[in-house]
Design a protein around this motif. Structure first.
Motif, PDB file in Angstrom:
ATOM      1  N   LEU A 318      -7.770 -69.861   6.041  1.00 47.06           N
ATOM      2  CA  LEU A 318      -9.082 -69.609   6.648  1.00 47.06           C
ATOM      3  C   LEU A 318     -10.129 -69.209   5.607  1.00 47.06           C
ATOM      4  O   LEU A 318     -11.137 -68.581   5.949  1.00 47.06           O
ATOM      5  N   GLY A 319      -9.853 -69.541   4.349  1.00 47.94           N
ATOM      6  CA  GLY A 319     -10.814 -69.204   3.311  1.00 47.94           C
ATOM      7  C   GLY A 319     -12.086 -70.028   3.434  1.00 47.94           C
ATOM      8  O   GLY A 319     -12.163 -70.988   4.199  1.00 47.94           O
ATOM      9  N   ASN A 320     -13.076 -69.628   2.671  1.00 45.17           N
ATOM     10  CA  ASN A 320     -14.351 -70.347   2.676  1.00 45.17           C
ATOM     11  C   ASN A 320     -14.720 -70.684   1.238  1.00 45.17           C
ATOM     12  O   ASN A 320     -15.224 -69.849   0.504  1.00 45.17           O
ATOM     13  N   PRO A 321     -14.399 -71.893   0.771  1.00 46.00           N
ATOM     14  CA  PRO A 321     -13.837 -73.008   1.556  1.00 46.00           C
ATOM     15  C   PRO A 321     -12.332 -72.847   1.760  1.00 46.00           C
ATOM     16  O   PRO A 321     -11.684 -72.065   1.073  1.00 46.00           O
ATOM     17  N   ALA A 322     -11.791 -73.603   2.713  1.00 45.51           N
ATOM     18  CA  ALA A 322     -10.352 -73.562   2.982  1.00 45.51           C
ATOM     19  C   ALA A 322      -9.579 -74.057   1.765  1.00 45.51           C
ATOM     20  O   ALA A 322      -9.977 -75.019   1.107  1.00 45.51           O
ATOM     21  N   ALA A 323      -8.477 -73.370   1.474  1.00 46.58           N
ATOM     22  CA  ALA A 323      -7.663 -73.720   0.310  1.00 46.58           C
ATOM     23  C   ALA A 323      -6.209 -73.836   0.729  1.00 46.58           C
ATOM     24  O   ALA A 323      -5.808 -73.407   1.823  1.00 46.58           O
ATOM     25  N   ALA A 324      -5.416 -74.425  -0.146  1.00 49.64           N
ATOM     26  CA  ALA A 324      -3.981 -74.552   0.126  1.00 49.64           C
ATOM     27  C   ALA A 324      -3.365 -73.160   0.263  1.00 49.64           C
ATOM     28  O   ALA A 324      -3.752 -72.213  -0.434  1.00 49.64           O
ATOM     29  N   GLY A 325      -2.417 -73.033   1.174  1.00 51.47           N
ATOM     30  CA  GLY A 325      -1.812 -71.737   1.452  1.00 51.47           C
ATOM     31  C   GLY A 325      -1.039 -71.167   0.277  1.00 51.47           C
ATOM     32  O   GLY A 325      -0.304 -71.876  -0.414  1.00 51.47           O
ATOM     33  N   ALA A 326      -1.200 -69.869   0.050  1.00 51.89           N
ATOM     34  CA  ALA A 326      -0.454 -69.167  -0.995  1.00 51.89           C
ATOM     35  C   ALA A 326       0.939 -68.819  -0.471  1.00 51.89           C
ATOM     36  O   ALA A 326       1.164 -68.782   0.747  1.00 51.89           O
ATOM     37  N   PRO A 327       1.906 -68.550  -1.362  1.00 50.80           N
ATOM     38  CA  PRO A 327       3.270 -68.239  -0.910  1.00 50.80           C
ATOM     39  C   PRO A 327       3.314 -67.043   0.035  1.00 50.80           C
ATOM     40  O   PRO A 327       2.572 -66.066  -0.132  1.00 50.80           O
TER      41      PRO A 327
END
Length: 661
Positions: A318-327
């Motif tokens: 849900l980041g801004n901008p959306a990013a690949a999920g962290a572990p």
């Protein structure tokens, strides 16, 4: 026969019966003395004196005080006691190990199910912070249960190490005691009689020694008994002792193995040579049962962590901008331990390739001088399978990196533990609720003019190449039987790749099955359809426009609950699905349960056999109070009769004196 001869007969008879009474009394006094063997006075006739009328007996002599004893029954009692002690030690430890694996809601499988099930709510409301918080809390609880179970296993290991050290110290004290008794017995051997009490003490000491380690004994002509262990390894030779020692494991200093101090040089005894006694039972538990349990737990932790992190990386947060999920989880690095005996300075490391393929086993890497340079022998310890590997090879889901500057020296050994430390190091490393990657990076759109019944059943990313540009895929079905043409377009809508394929009901369309070409696309994906597409129908797969409202990756994370992610194997190029988390944990519980039941049965059976052997020995050498009471009366009456004989001899002698006067 004169009065003097009759008196001599009476005196000999009294002395013999007094000796028998004394032996019987000693038996009664020692009826509760552990290790005491029944004693008895052995008699022989004193011979005869020739006269013109024949040979007149001269009475009885006491030849020795004999000890009731059977070498065979003694060996059987000691051997069966050693086996019973080994089975009991292992059974006791397995019962402790069983408690480390919780059942029902207290188990790891339940915590894993709660974690995966939490994504049901996340998928329903991808932007809801409370649903995301529940998922993270469940992730933390799952990690904590892995650490708790691993901590209990480590605690059991510490207890076993202490027990082995303590028992080796007790064993060495008994060995010194036996050697001292050997010395005492040898010194009195020349007297021509056996020191019964010393022999009993030595026999009991050897029997007590068998409680710790199974031994064999050989009697010497000088009365000493030599004691051997481990298929002929000298422990006691006469009055000389070769002490045992707790030797640090060559790979793991927190573990100890059984060693022997031979003239100042301590060397480890192979486990296979120590077949009985509580030390053997502890070593078997430590080197086999405990290792297997730790690896099974670690395999489960690694599989969950690896697959969840991999799927998380394929989604958008849900980041801004959306990013690949962290572990979400971390299990630390894959562990490699070099043997303390290595002479080379090379380093070996492991890297995770596919967590689903990790197996519950340790591996031993050996620099075999018989192999070509750069090749090494790898043994999977769980089943003994051997293979030849070199730097960079991938085995069972992990890659082996072997240093070449310098390379391992000949005969260097390394213990590879891809899952051994995973459960102990499992932690939740994602704390931000917005970091959960619930959105799929790609979304499918059906053209409004489609005439078929096809709908999107599921779309998930299967791989990502972050450096590549996102491409849009257009699938145009060319008939009603599943044939389609596909195109990949870049941001300017130019076609960069194209081809054809055929869809079959129940089978997904995978973009990674298309012929690879340059440029690469950022995401590989898998599309599942319900219904049947019609001729001319169009499906477009493009980057997700609104990640905050998408739940594709949350559903993929939920699907891991029922996926075979544990212990996947590839045999002859064919991928064999692994077990689900629930099934894998159930298999671990079943394996430990079978070991517990087997060990309990073995302990009960060997204890029964040992009790029978002990009883057989006791029937031969033990004291029976009823028999001793009967002998006491018998020898008392014989003693009284001998005294009467002396009285008669005295009367005859007095009569002769009076007649002579």
């Amino acid at each position: 026969m004169g009065a003097s001869a009759l008196m001599a007969l009476g005196m000999r008879a009294m002395a013999a019966n007094y000796a028998a009474l004394q032996a019987t009394g000693n038996n009664i006094a020692n009826v509760n003395t552990v290790g005491y063997s029944r004693q008895s006075a052995d008699f022989e006739t004193a011979g005869g004196q020739f006269s013109g009328a024949g040979f007149f007996g001269k009475g009885v002599n006491v030849t020795t005080i004999a000890r009731a004893h059977s070498d065979f029954l003694t060996r059987e009692a000691a051997t069966t006691r050693a086996i019973a002690a080994a089975d009991k030690a292992r059974s006791t430890q397995l019962l402790q190990l069983e408690k480390a694996f919780g059942l029902g809601e207290a188990g790891i499988a339940s915590a894993a199910s709660e974690f995966f099930n939490a994504f049901t709510d996340v998928a329903s409301l991808p932007q809801d912070a409370s649903s995301r918080q529940v998922a993270l809390a469940n992730a933390g609880e799952l990690a904590a249960r892995f650490r708790t179970a691993a901590g209990q296993i480590d605690s059991i290991q510490a207890g076993v190490t202490l027990d082995i050290k303590t028992q080796i110290a007790s064993l060495n004290m008994l060995s010194a005691r036996i050697a001292d008794l050997n010395d005492q017995i040898a010194k009195v051997k020349g007297a021509g009689h056996t020191p019964n009490d010393l022999l009993d003490q030595r026999e009991q000491a050897i029997d007590d020694l068998s409680q710790y380690v199974q031994v064999t004994t050989i009697a010497a002509d000088d009365g000493t008994t030599s004691v051997f262990i481990g298929g002929g390894q000298r422990l006691i030779l006469g009055s000389e002792v070769t002490p045992l020692a707790a030797v640090a494991d060559v790979f793991n200093p927190s573990k100890v193995q059984l060693g022997i101090n031979d003239s100042g040089t301590i060397r480890e005894l192979p486990q296979g040579l120590v077949t009985g006694g509580s030390i053997a039972g502890l070593l078997r538990f430590q080197n086999d049962d405990l290792v297997d349990a730790r690896n099974q737990l670690g395999q489960l932790a690694s599989a969950i962590s690896g697959t969840v992190n991999a799927q998380q990386a394929l989604g958008l947060d849900l980041g801004n901008p959306a990013a690949a999920g962290a572990p979400v989880f971390s299990v630390g690095s894959l562990l490699v331990q070099a043997a303390s005996t290595n002479t080379g300075g090379s380093a070996v490391s492991l890297a995770l390739v596919d967590a689903r393929e990790l197996q519950p086993s340790d591996y031993e890497l050996y620099a075999d001088p018989a192999l070509p340079a750069g090749d090494y022998q790898l043994t999977r310890r769980s089943d003994g399978v051997q293979m030849t590997v070199s730097d960079g090879d991938v085995v069972d889901g992990f890659r082996i990196s072997i240093g070449s500057a310098p390379a391992p020296a000949a005969r260097d050994r390394f213990l590879l533990q891809p899952v051994g430390a995973a459960a102990r190091n499992t932690t939740r490393v994602l704390d931000d609720v917005n970091g959960l990657a619930a959105a799929s990076p790609v979304a499918a759109t059906l053209a409004a003019a489609n005439t078929g019944t096809a709908s999107v059943a599921g779309l998930t990313a299967t791989a990502v190449t972050p450096a590549a540009a996102p491409l849009t895929a257009t699938l145009t079905f060319t008939n009603a039987t599943g044939a389609y043409a596909w195109q990949l377009r870049d941001a300017s809508n130019a076609v960069v790749r194209s081809g054809t394929g055929t869809w079959q009901a129940g089978q997904p369309i995978r973009s990674d099955a298309w012929t690879p070409a340059t440029p690469a696309e950022r995401y590989d994906w898998q599309l599942e359809l319900n219904g049947v597409p019609g001729s001319g129908d169009v499906i477009t797969v493009a980057a997700t426009a609104f990640p905050a409202a998408d739940n594709g990756n949350a559903r993929a994370l939920l699907a891991l609950r029922d996926a075979g992610i544990v212990g996947q194997r590839t045999v002859s190029g064919v991928v064999q699905a692994g077990d689900t988390v629930t099934d894998a944990y159930a298999s671990t519980l079943a394996d430990i349960g079978v070991r517990v039941q087997g060990a309990r049965f073995a302990a009960e059976q060997s204890e029964s056999i040992a009790a029978d052997a002990k009883e057989a020995k006791a029937s031969q050498s033990g004291v029976n109070l009823d028999e001793e009471a009967a002998r006491l009366i018998q020898f008392q009456q014989s003693y009284q009769a001998a005294a009467k004989m002396l009285q008669v001899a005295q009367s005859v002698f007095d009569t002769l004196l009076q007649t002579a006067a």
